[in-house]
Design an enzyme around this catalytic site. Structure first.
Site, PDB file in Angstrom:
ATOM      1  N   ASP A  31       0.859  -1.181   0.000  1.00 48.72           N
ATOM      2  CA  ASP A  31       0.000   0.000   0.000  1.00 48.72           C
ATOM      3  C   ASP A  31       0.900   1.237   0.000  1.00 48.72           C
ATOM      4  O   ASP A  31       1.856   1.295   0.776  1.00 48.72           O
ATOM      5  CB  ASP A  31      -0.891  -0.011   1.246  1.00 48.72           C
ATOM      6  CG  ASP A  31      -2.011   1.007   1.192  1.00 48.72           C
ATOM      7  OD1 ASP A  31      -1.741   2.183   0.858  1.00 48.72           O
ATOM      8  OD2 ASP A  31      -3.153   0.644   1.510  1.00 48.72           O
ATOM      9  N   ILE A  32       0.609   2.220  -0.861  1.00 51.61           N
ATOM     10  CA  ILE A  32       1.455   3.415  -0.905  1.00 51.61           C
ATOM     11  C   ILE A  32       1.109   4.405   0.212  1.00 51.61           C
ATOM     12  O   ILE A  32       1.812   5.397   0.402  1.00 51.61           O
ATOM     13  CB  ILE A  32       1.405   4.133  -2.279  1.00 51.61           C
ATOM     14  CG1 ILE A  32       0.002   4.617  -2.599  1.00 51.61           C
ATOM     15  CG2 ILE A  32       1.964   3.225  -3.366  1.00 51.61           C
ATOM     16  CD1 ILE A  32      -0.055   5.578  -3.784  1.00 51.61           C
ATOM     17  N   GLU A  96     -12.717   3.763  -0.666  1.00 54.93           N
ATOM     18  CA  GLU A  96     -12.276   4.924  -1.434  1.00 54.93           C
ATOM     19  C   GLU A  96     -11.933   4.567  -2.876  1.00 54.93           C
ATOM     20  O   GLU A  96     -12.100   5.386  -3.769  1.00 54.93           O
ATOM     21  CB  GLU A  96     -11.061   5.565  -0.766  1.00 54.93           C
ATOM     22  CG  GLU A  96     -11.377   6.143   0.605  1.00 54.93           C
ATOM     23  CD  GLU A  96     -10.149   6.680   1.317  1.00 54.93           C
ATOM     24  OE1 GLU A  96      -9.013   6.408   0.859  1.00 54.93           O
ATOM     25  OE2 GLU A  96     -10.326   7.355   2.339  1.00 54.93           O
ATOM     26  N   VAL A  97     -11.423   3.371  -3.105  1.00 53.62           N
ATOM     27  CA  VAL A  97     -11.115   2.901  -4.456  1.00 53.62           C
ATOM     28  C   VAL A  97     -12.145   1.827  -4.792  1.00 53.62           C
ATOM     29  O   VAL A  97     -12.253   0.827  -4.070  1.00 53.62           O
ATOM     30  CB  VAL A  97      -9.680   2.337  -4.551  1.00 53.62           C
ATOM     31  CG1 VAL A  97      -9.407   1.803  -5.953  1.00 53.62           C
ATOM     32  CG2 VAL A  97      -8.662   3.396  -4.168  1.00 53.62           C
ATOM     33  N   HIS A 101     -10.771  -4.666  -2.600  1.00 52.11           N
ATOM     34  CA  HIS A 101      -9.399  -4.921  -2.158  1.00 52.11           C
ATOM     35  C   HIS A 101      -9.372  -5.243  -0.670  1.00 52.11           C
ATOM     36  O   HIS A 101     -10.102  -4.659   0.118  1.00 52.11           O
ATOM     37  CB  HIS A 101      -8.473  -3.752  -2.487  1.00 52.11           C
ATOM     38  CG  HIS A 101      -8.922  -2.417  -1.968  1.00 52.11           C
ATOM     39  ND1 HIS A 101      -9.988  -1.727  -2.500  1.00 52.11           N
ATOM     40  CD2 HIS A 101      -8.438  -1.635  -0.980  1.00 52.11           C
ATOM     41  CE1 HIS A 101     -10.142  -0.584  -1.863  1.00 52.11           C
ATOM     42  NE2 HIS A 101      -9.205  -0.511  -0.917  1.00 52.11           N
ATOM     43  N   HIS A 103      -7.168  -5.280   2.661  1.00 50.50           N
ATOM     44  CA  HIS A 103      -5.989  -4.748   3.343  1.00 50.50           C
ATOM     45  C   HIS A 103      -5.450  -5.832   4.271  1.00 50.50           C
ATOM     46  O   HIS A 103      -6.215  -6.437   5.028  1.00 50.50           O
ATOM     47  CB  HIS A 103      -6.351  -3.534   4.202  1.00 50.50           C
ATOM     48  CG  HIS A 103      -6.783  -2.340   3.431  1.00 50.50           C
ATOM     49  ND1 HIS A 103      -5.946  -1.286   3.171  1.00 50.50           N
ATOM     50  CD2 HIS A 103      -7.983  -2.033   2.869  1.00 50.50           C
ATOM     51  CE1 HIS A 103      -6.603  -0.367   2.488  1.00 50.50           C
ATOM     52  NE2 HIS A 103      -7.837  -0.801   2.279  1.00 50.50           N
TER      53      HIS A 103
END
Length: 147
Positions: A31-32, A96-97, A101, A103
Site C-alpha cells: 500500500d502506498i 475509497e477505491v 481490495h 488490506h
C-alpha cells in the site's frame, strides 16, 4: 461499470507497484499509504466495484492469499505480532477505491492503529430478531443467485 481505477492500472502494468504476489486471479502489493510498515493490498484481477459483484471463488482467494501473506509478514523483516484484515464495501464503510481490495495490515505493540467503535449490549430478543431477518435475506439471496 467503469473498469478504470489505479488498481486496474497496476494490474495492467501501466502504474508502478511493489508487488509481493500474483497469480491468475489476484495481485498483492504494498500500500502506498500504509497505516503500518508492511501494509499490503490484495486485489482481484477482474474488477468488481463491491462484494456483490465479486465472484465467490475469487473472494475466497483474496482471503487465502491474505492468510499466506500474514504468515509471510510474521517471517519477514516486518516481524509483526499480529495481522488485521480490513475490507471496506461501500462509501459508508470507508471504501475509497471502487475495485474490491483486502488490506493486510501487520500489527506490533503500540503501532497506533486500531478500530474505534462503541460496542452496544442489545437484548437477546433483539439479536434473535435481527438474526431471523438476516437468515431470511440470505435465503432470498441464495434463491435469486444474487452472488
Amino acid at each position: 461499470m467503469d473498469p478504470y481505477t489505479i488498481f486496474a492500472e497496476i494490474i495492467a502494468g501501466r502504474a508502478p507497484a511493489s508487488k509481493v504476489y500474483e497469480d491468475d486471479d489476484v495481485v498483492a502489493f504494498m500500500d502506498i499509504r500504509p497505516v503500518t510498515p508492511g501494509h499490503l493490498l490484495v486485489v482481484p484481477r477482474v474488477p468488481a466495484r463491491n462484494l456483490a459483484e465479486l465472484d465467490l471463488e475469487v473472494g475466497g482467494k483474496l482471503f487465502q492469499v491474505g492468510q499466506r501473506l500474514a504468515a509471510a509478514l510474521r517471517e519477514s523483516e516486518v516481524a509483526c505480532d499480529g495481522v488485521n484484515f480490513f475490507l471496506a464495501d461501500g462509501v459508508t464503510a470507508g471504501q475509497e477505491v471502487f475495485h474490491v481490495h483486502l488490506h493486510v495490515i501487520p500489527r506490533t505493540p503500540g503501532d497506533g492503529f486500531g478500530l474505534r467503535a462503541r460496542p452496544t449490549s442489545p437484548h437477546r430478543a433483539d439479536l434473535d430478531y435481527l438474526a431471523g431477518s438476516i437468515r431470511g435475506a440470505l435465503d432470498r439471496v441464495d434463491r435469486s443467485g444474487g452472488l
